[in-house]
Design a protein around this motif. Sequence first.
Motif, PDB file in Angstrom:
ATOM      1  N   ARG A  59      28.591  18.681  42.937  1.00 49.65           N
ATOM      2  CA  ARG A  59      28.043  19.850  43.627  1.00 49.65           C
ATOM      3  C   ARG A  59      27.076  19.399  44.716  1.00 49.65           C
ATOM      4  NH1 ARG A  59      23.031  19.861  41.979  1.00 49.65           N
ATOM      5  NH2 ARG A  59      22.577  18.930  39.969  1.00 49.65           N
ATOM      6  N   ALA A  60      26.736  20.319  45.576  1.00 52.84           N
ATOM      7  CA  ALA A  60      25.855  20.013  46.701  1.00 52.84           C
ATOM      8  C   ALA A  60      24.394  19.949  46.264  1.00 52.84           C
ATOM      9  CB  ALA A  60      26.017  21.072  47.787  1.00 52.84           C
ATOM     10  N   THR A  61      23.582  19.213  47.022  1.00 49.03           N
ATOM     11  CA  THR A  61      22.147  19.141  46.780  1.00 49.03           C
ATOM     12  C   THR A  61      21.534  20.541  46.919  1.00 49.03           C
ATOM     13  OG1 THR A  61      22.200  16.970  47.803  1.00 49.03           O
ATOM     14  CG2 THR A  61      20.042  17.938  47.501  1.00 49.03           C
ATOM     15  N   MET A  62      20.475  20.793  46.182  1.00 49.37           N
ATOM     16  CA  MET A  62      19.849  22.110  46.183  1.00 49.37           C
ATOM     17  C   MET A  62      19.069  22.343  47.470  1.00 49.37           C
ATOM     18  SD  MET A  62      18.477  21.874  42.305  1.00 49.37           S
ATOM     19  CE  MET A  62      17.897  20.227  42.667  1.00 49.37           C
ATOM     20  N   VAL A  63      19.678  23.046  48.392  1.00 47.87           N
ATOM     21  CA  VAL A  63      19.085  23.265  49.709  1.00 47.87           C
ATOM     22  C   VAL A  63      17.758  24.011  49.608  1.00 47.87           C
ATOM     23  CG1 VAL A  63      19.422  24.395  51.951  1.00 47.87           C
ATOM     24  CG2 VAL A  63      21.314  23.189  50.880  1.00 47.87           C
ATOM     25  N   GLU A  64      17.683  24.964  48.700  1.00 49.18           N
ATOM     26  CA  GLU A  64      16.467  25.787  48.596  1.00 49.18           C
ATOM     27  C   GLU A  64      15.256  24.948  48.198  1.00 49.18           C
ATOM     28  OE1 GLU A  64      14.383  28.726  49.553  1.00 49.18           O
ATOM     29  OE2 GLU A  64      16.557  28.811  49.844  1.00 49.18           O
ATOM     30  N   VAL A  65      15.441  24.030  47.253  1.00 44.15           N
ATOM     31  CA  VAL A  65      14.321  23.172  46.836  1.00 44.15           C
ATOM     32  C   VAL A  65      13.907  22.258  47.985  1.00 44.15           C
ATOM     33  CG1 VAL A  65      13.537  21.468  45.151  1.00 44.15           C
ATOM     34  CG2 VAL A  65      15.092  23.256  44.435  1.00 44.15           C
ATOM     35  N   VAL A  66      14.878  21.783  48.740  1.00 47.10           N
ATOM     36  CA  VAL A  66      14.591  20.947  49.907  1.00 47.10           C
ATOM     37  C   VAL A  66      13.755  21.740  50.918  1.00 47.10           C
ATOM     38  CG1 VAL A  66      15.631  19.760  51.897  1.00 47.10           C
ATOM     39  CG2 VAL A  66      16.639  19.498  49.620  1.00 47.10           C
ATOM     40  N   LYS A  67      14.152  22.974  51.152  1.00 46.49           N
ATOM     41  CA  LYS A  67      13.448  23.833  52.113  1.00 46.49           C
ATOM     42  C   LYS A  67      11.994  24.048  51.674  1.00 46.49           C
ATOM     43  CE  LYS A  67      16.194  26.933  53.846  1.00 46.49           C
ATOM     44  NZ  LYS A  67      17.020  28.148  53.965  1.00 46.49           N
ATOM     45  N   ASP A  88      27.238  18.725  55.259  1.00 47.77           N
ATOM     46  CA  ASP A  88      26.180  18.684  54.241  1.00 47.77           C
ATOM     47  C   ASP A  88      24.903  18.119  54.847  1.00 47.77           C
ATOM     48  OD1 ASP A  88      28.030  19.547  52.323  1.00 47.77           O
ATOM     49  OD2 ASP A  88      28.545  17.486  51.744  1.00 47.77           O
ATOM     50  N   MET A  89      25.061  17.067  55.658  1.00 47.40           N
ATOM     51  CA  MET A  89      23.903  16.463  56.324  1.00 47.40           C
ATOM     52  C   MET A  89      23.206  17.491  57.216  1.00 47.40           C
ATOM     53  SD  MET A  89      25.431  12.784  57.553  1.00 47.40           S
ATOM     54  CE  MET A  89      26.202  11.633  56.411  1.00 47.40           C
ATOM     55  N   LYS A  90      24.005  18.196  58.008  1.00 49.17           N
ATOM     56  CA  LYS A  90      23.457  19.181  58.940  1.00 49.17           C
ATOM     57  C   LYS A  90      22.674  20.255  58.180  1.00 49.17           C
ATOM     58  CE  LYS A  90      26.266  20.753  62.170  1.00 49.17           C
ATOM     59  NZ  LYS A  90      27.319  21.616  62.777  1.00 49.17           N
ATOM     60  N   ARG A  91      23.230  20.707  57.072  1.00 45.08           N
ATOM     61  CA  ARG A  91      22.584  21.760  56.274  1.00 45.08           C
ATOM     62  C   ARG A  91      21.205  21.301  55.777  1.00 45.08           C
ATOM     63  NH1 ARG A  91      26.378  22.110  52.506  1.00 45.08           N
ATOM     64  NH2 ARG A  91      27.799  23.047  54.001  1.00 45.08           N
ATOM     65  N   LEU A  92      21.137  20.045  55.323  1.00 49.51           N
ATOM     66  CA  LEU A  92      19.877  19.528  54.775  1.00 49.51           C
ATOM     67  C   LEU A  92      18.866  19.232  55.876  1.00 49.51           C
ATOM     68  CD1 LEU A  92      21.458  17.327  52.024  1.00 49.51           C
ATOM     69  CD2 LEU A  92      19.962  19.279  51.644  1.00 49.51           C
ATOM     70  N   LEU A  93      19.340  18.740  57.010  1.00 47.93           N
ATOM     71  CA  LEU A  93      18.432  18.512  58.134  1.00 47.93           C
ATOM     72  C   LEU A  93      17.845  19.832  58.612  1.00 47.93           C
ATOM     73  CD1 LEU A  93      20.535  15.791  59.986  1.00 47.93           C
ATOM     74  CD2 LEU A  93      18.321  15.430  58.875  1.00 47.93           C
ATOM     75  N   ARG A  94      18.677  20.862  58.639  1.00 48.77           N
ATOM     76  CA  ARG A  94      18.180  22.198  59.017  1.00 48.77           C
ATOM     77  C   ARG A  94      17.187  22.740  57.987  1.00 48.77           C
ATOM     78  NH1 ARG A  94      23.611  25.129  61.340  1.00 48.77           N
ATOM     79  NH2 ARG A  94      23.396  24.440  63.489  1.00 48.77           N
ATOM     80  N   ALA A  95      17.371  22.349  56.736  1.00 46.57           N
ATOM     81  CA  ALA A  95      16.463  22.809  55.668  1.00 46.57           C
ATOM     82  C   ALA A  95      15.124  22.077  55.711  1.00 46.57           C
ATOM     83  CB  ALA A  95      17.123  22.616  54.307  1.00 46.57           C
ATOM     84  N   GLY A  96      15.046  20.999  56.509  1.00 43.74           N
ATOM     85  CA  GLY A  96      13.762  20.302  56.655  1.00 43.74           C
ATOM     86  C   GLY A  96      13.767  18.821  56.367  1.00 43.74           C
TER      87      GLY A  96
END
Length: 252
Positions: A59-67, A88-96
């Motif tokens: 599964r994907a890394t938890m974006v909300e916790v990253v944010k 996936d990288m783009k999503r996490l970079l956008r999350a912070g």
Amino acid sequence: MLAKRIIPCLDVKDGRVVKGVNFVNLRDAGDPVELAAIYDREGADELVFLDISASHEGRATMVEVVKQTAGEITIPFTVGGGIAHVDDMKRLLRAGADKIGINTAAVRNPSLISEGARKFGSQCIVVAIDAKFNPEWGEWEVYTHGGRTRSGIRALEWAREAERLGAGEILLTSMDADGTKDGFDIKLTRAVADATSIPVIASGGAGSARHFVDVFEEGRADAGLAASIFHYKELTIGDVKEALRREGVEVR
């Protein structure tokens, strides 16, 4: 010479920070967002956030916790675990996140390293290598899926290949030393540092401030990463930096 970096690692499982020994027997160490804020205040140079069961569970890394974590800190922040595509990288970079750590997916699909480096820059791509000594080979083997799966790949060869493909850093974890607090794996760290020209973050085995001195002076690491000694307040970031300064090691 660049100043050496001290990096706490948040191994996250089911939304909580955990820590074990040799990648097993995990115990709870707290809330990732709270711990991240504490380490930022205490003078950590960077943070690494690893969703340690994401690849294994598919599964994907938890974006909300990253944010949430990114919102609490001002220092650079590397996120890894379950990252299989450039999206996936783009999503996490956008999350912070500031950097992306890839391990299992990079071994399966090495072009992920070059794709990520092309799109976001090499400075953004951290290739994490979990290595264990293979007595039959007389050298270290790469493991994937959070240390569960042997890859049949030699760690030094993989480190060189990761650099060639565009990795900006290597996060090198000794599975033999992980959680033991007996010191970093100096031989492994030195071997990878000598085999590559990109920064090497040493991980696994920190138990005292002296261990950081040794991994910088003898292991030629650029950064030292630790988890349990910081999480359970055995040492502070300040303790480690003070010890390094006394030994003439430049820190921030």
